[in-house]
Design a protein around this motif. Structure first.
Motif, PDB file in Angstrom:
ATOM      1  N   ALA A  10       0.820  -1.211   0.000  1.00 21.64           N
ATOM      2  CA  ALA A  10       0.000   0.000   0.000  1.00 21.64           C
ATOM      3  C   ALA A  10       0.858   1.268   0.000  1.00 21.64           C
ATOM      4  CB  ALA A  10      -0.939  -0.008   1.204  1.00 21.64           C
ATOM      5  N   ASP A  11       2.128   1.139   0.383  1.00 18.51           N
ATOM      6  CA  ASP A  11       3.043   2.282   0.437  1.00 18.51           C
ATOM      7  C   ASP A  11       3.823   2.484  -0.859  1.00 18.51           C
ATOM      8  OD1 ASP A  11       2.487   2.820   3.189  1.00 18.51           O
ATOM      9  OD2 ASP A  11       3.841   1.176   3.747  1.00 18.51           O
ATOM     10  N   ALA A  12       3.668   1.591  -1.816  1.00 18.51           N
ATOM     11  CA  ALA A  12       4.525   1.602  -3.007  1.00 18.51           C
ATOM     12  C   ALA A  12       4.451   2.910  -3.783  1.00 18.51           C
ATOM     13  CB  ALA A  12       4.179   0.424  -3.915  1.00 18.51           C
ATOM     14  N   GLN A  13       3.266   3.430  -4.017  1.00 14.02           N
ATOM     15  CA  GLN A  13       3.173   4.663  -4.809  1.00 14.02           C
ATOM     16  C   GLN A  13       3.767   5.845  -4.058  1.00 14.02           C
ATOM     17  OE1 GLN A  13       2.130   4.691  -8.168  1.00 14.02           O
ATOM     18  NE2 GLN A  13       3.162   6.669  -8.056  1.00 14.02           N
ATOM     19  N   ALA A  14       3.550   5.931  -2.742  1.00  9.46           N
ATOM     20  CA  ALA A  14       4.146   7.018  -1.954  1.00  9.46           C
ATOM     21  C   ALA A  14       5.670   6.938  -2.020  1.00  9.46           C
ATOM     22  CB  ALA A  14       3.667   6.960  -0.506  1.00  9.46           C
ATOM     23  N   ALA A  15       6.226   5.727  -1.914  1.00 10.76           N
ATOM     24  CA  ALA A  15       7.675   5.549  -1.997  1.00 10.76           C
ATOM     25  C   ALA A  15       8.179   5.953  -3.381  1.00 10.76           C
ATOM     26  CB  ALA A  15       8.049   4.100  -1.690  1.00 10.76           C
ATOM     27  N   PHE A  16       7.461   5.544  -4.425  1.00 14.71           N
ATOM     28  CA  PHE A  16       7.830   5.901  -5.796  1.00 14.71           C
ATOM     29  C   PHE A  16       7.812   7.418  -5.973  1.00 14.71           C
ATOM     30  CE2 PHE A  16       6.924   6.856 -10.213  1.00 14.71           C
ATOM     31  CZ  PHE A  16       7.809   6.034 -10.899  1.00 14.71           C
ATOM     32  N   ASP A  17       6.795   8.075  -5.426  1.00 15.44           N
ATOM     33  CA  ASP A  17       6.673   9.528  -5.564  1.00 15.44           C
ATOM     34  C   ASP A  17       7.809  10.258  -4.847  1.00 15.44           C
ATOM     35  OD1 ASP A  17       4.387   9.112  -7.079  1.00 15.44           O
ATOM     36  OD2 ASP A  17       3.008   9.563  -5.420  1.00 15.44           O
ATOM     37  N   ILE A  18       8.195   9.784  -3.668  1.00 15.13           N
ATOM     38  CA  ILE A  18       9.331  10.388  -2.959  1.00 15.13           C
ATOM     39  C   ILE A  18      10.578  10.274  -3.827  1.00 15.13           C
ATOM     40  CG2 ILE A  18      10.891  10.157  -0.970  1.00 15.13           C
ATOM     41  CD1 ILE A  18       8.383   9.280   0.646  1.00 15.13           C
ATOM     42  N   ASP A  46       4.834  -0.235 -12.241  1.00 17.25           N
ATOM     43  CA  ASP A  46       5.722  -0.643 -13.333  1.00 17.25           C
ATOM     44  C   ASP A  46       6.917  -1.454 -12.834  1.00 17.25           C
ATOM     45  OD1 ASP A  46       4.109   0.670 -15.192  1.00 17.25           O
ATOM     46  OD2 ASP A  46       5.224   2.545 -15.029  1.00 17.25           O
ATOM     47  N   GLY A  47       6.883  -1.879 -11.589  1.00 18.23           N
ATOM     48  CA  GLY A  47       7.952  -2.716 -11.052  1.00 18.23           C
ATOM     49  C   GLY A  47       8.534  -2.232  -9.741  1.00 18.23           C
ATOM     50  N   TYR A  48       8.407  -0.938  -9.464  1.00 16.78           N
ATOM     51  CA  TYR A  48       8.963  -0.415  -8.211  1.00 16.78           C
ATOM     52  C   TYR A  48       8.280  -1.048  -7.006  1.00 16.78           C
ATOM     53  CZ  TYR A  48      11.418   3.002  -5.326  1.00 16.78           C
ATOM     54  OH  TYR A  48      12.253   3.603  -4.405  1.00 16.78           O
ATOM     55  N   ASN A  49       7.024  -1.406  -7.143  1.00 19.86           N
ATOM     56  CA  ASN A  49       6.273  -2.000  -6.037  1.00 19.86           C
ATOM     57  C   ASN A  49       6.873  -3.327  -5.578  1.00 19.86           C
ATOM     58  OD1 ASN A  49       5.458  -3.230  -8.432  1.00 19.86           O
ATOM     59  ND2 ASN A  49       3.354  -3.527  -7.744  1.00 19.86           N
ATOM     60  N   ALA A  50       7.624  -4.008  -6.432  1.00 19.92           N
ATOM     61  CA  ALA A  50       8.263  -5.274  -6.036  1.00 19.92           C
ATOM     62  C   ALA A  50       9.281  -5.065  -4.925  1.00 19.92           C
ATOM     63  CB  ALA A  50       8.929  -5.924  -7.246  1.00 19.92           C
ATOM     64  N   LEU A  51       9.819  -3.854  -4.828  1.00 14.96           N
ATOM     65  CA  LEU A  51      10.788  -3.571  -3.768  1.00 14.96           C
ATOM     66  C   LEU A  51      10.150  -3.620  -2.377  1.00 14.96           C
ATOM     67  CD1 LEU A  51      12.801  -0.622  -5.356  1.00 14.96           C
ATOM     68  CD2 LEU A  51      13.378  -3.066  -5.319  1.00 14.96           C
ATOM     69  N   PRO A 140      17.194  -2.090 -13.945  1.00 13.22           N
ATOM     70  CA  PRO A 140      16.356  -3.132 -14.541  1.00 13.22           C
ATOM     71  C   PRO A 140      15.577  -2.642 -15.770  1.00 13.22           C
ATOM     72  CG  PRO A 140      16.116  -3.131 -12.162  1.00 13.22           C
ATOM     73  CD  PRO A 140      16.939  -1.919 -12.518  1.00 13.22           C
ATOM     74  N   SER A 141      15.327  -1.330 -15.834  1.00 17.45           N
ATOM     75  CA  SER A 141      14.583  -0.785 -16.979  1.00 17.45           C
ATOM     76  C   SER A 141      15.470  -0.536 -18.190  1.00 17.45           C
ATOM     77  CB  SER A 141      13.904   0.527 -16.567  1.00 17.45           C
ATOM     78  OG  SER A 141      14.889   1.524 -16.335  1.00 17.45           O
ATOM     79  N   GLY A 142      16.781  -0.765 -18.040  1.00 22.79           N
ATOM     80  CA  GLY A 142      17.699  -0.564 -19.149  1.00 22.79           C
ATOM     81  C   GLY A 142      18.427   0.766 -19.110  1.00 22.79           C
ATOM     82  N   LEU A 143      18.068   1.629 -18.195  1.00 21.92           N
ATOM     83  CA  LEU A 143      18.732   2.920 -18.055  1.00 21.92           C
ATOM     84  C   LEU A 143      20.150   2.723 -17.536  1.00 21.92           C
ATOM     85  CD1 LEU A 143      18.468   6.048 -18.039  1.00 21.92           C
ATOM     86  CD2 LEU A 143      17.701   5.831 -15.670  1.00 21.92           C
ATOM     87  N   GLN A 144      21.073   3.481 -18.079  1.00 22.01           N
ATOM     88  CA  GLN A 144      22.462   3.444 -17.614  1.00 22.01           C
ATOM     89  C   GLN A 144      22.828   4.808 -17.053  1.00 22.01           C
ATOM     90  OE1 GLN A 144      25.169   1.855 -20.531  1.00 22.01           O
ATOM     91  NE2 GLN A 144      23.713   0.314 -21.190  1.00 22.01           N
ATOM     92  N   LEU A 145      23.325   4.814 -15.811  1.00 21.12           N
ATOM     93  CA  LEU A 145      23.678   6.059 -15.140  1.00 21.12           C
ATOM     94  C   LEU A 145      25.050   5.933 -14.505  1.00 21.12           C
ATOM     95  CD1 LEU A 145      20.390   6.757 -13.159  1.00 21.12           C
ATOM     96  CD2 LEU A 145      21.220   8.047 -15.113  1.00 21.12           C
ATOM     97  N   ALA A 146      25.797   7.022 -14.512  1.00 23.29           N
ATOM     98  CA  ALA A 146      27.063   7.040 -13.784  1.00 23.29           C
ATOM     99  C   ALA A 146      26.762   6.942 -12.291  1.00 23.29           C
ATOM    100  CB  ALA A 146      27.817   8.330 -14.089  1.00 23.29           C
TER     101      ALA A 146
END
Length: 155
Positions: A10-18, A46-51, A140-146
């Motif tokens: 139930a907290d997944a969207q709030a965590a994603f928004d932060i 989109d997958g963040y909720n799995a965390l 996991p989404s394919g993004l590459q960041l330094a």
């Protein structure tokens, strides 16, 4: 006063928004606008909720979630420490880091690792994490960041 509690689905969207708001306000200059927009696209479903199934925590102030953090036990990795804009500079990120390190100690984890964003490396160094060489984080989404891989011995 900050209260840290285990997150649930139930907290997944709030965590994603932060996370989204923290990245878009605190990573300016470290990453391009396009990188930040790609990094924060979508929503929790989109997958963040799995965390939320991992040891994922939210820090609350006056019934509002303001900081997130996670301990990935499969890698002994600290992650997802994000502070809601407007709440930075109040040591909530440090409180979350302390909480995760204390949890790791109770689990007899001797060393923690993390991939610091370029703007957060100084924060982690201040609290005993070591690492200076840049690497590329592959999300996991394919993004590459330094990033800067870092390590801290807990014992």
């Amino acid at each position: 006063m900050l209260e840290i509690k285990r997150a649930n689905q139930a907290d997944a969207q709030a965590a994603f928004d932060i996370r989204l708001l923290a990245i878009r306000s605190q990573c300016i200059g470290a990453y391009t606008r396009d990188q930040m927009m790609l990094w924060t696209r979508g929503n929790a479903q989109d997958g963040y909720n799995a965390l939320m199934d991992k040891p994922f925590y939210l820090g609350w102030v006056n019934d509002e979630p303001v900081v997130t953090g996670m301990l990935d036990l499969s890698n002994n990795e600290v992650g997802a420490i994000f502070v809601l804009p407007g709440y930075t500079g109040r040591r909530y990120g440090k409180a979350m880091l302390d909480h995760l390190e204390a949890l790791a100690r109770t689990l007899n984890i001797e060393q923690l690792v993390l991939d610091a964003t370029l703007n957060a490396a100084t924060f982690y160094r201040r609290y005993g994490y070591v690492g200076h060489d840049e690497a590329i984080y592959h999300s996991p989404s394919g993004l590459q960041l330094a990033c800067i891989p870092m390590v801290k011995r807990l014992s």
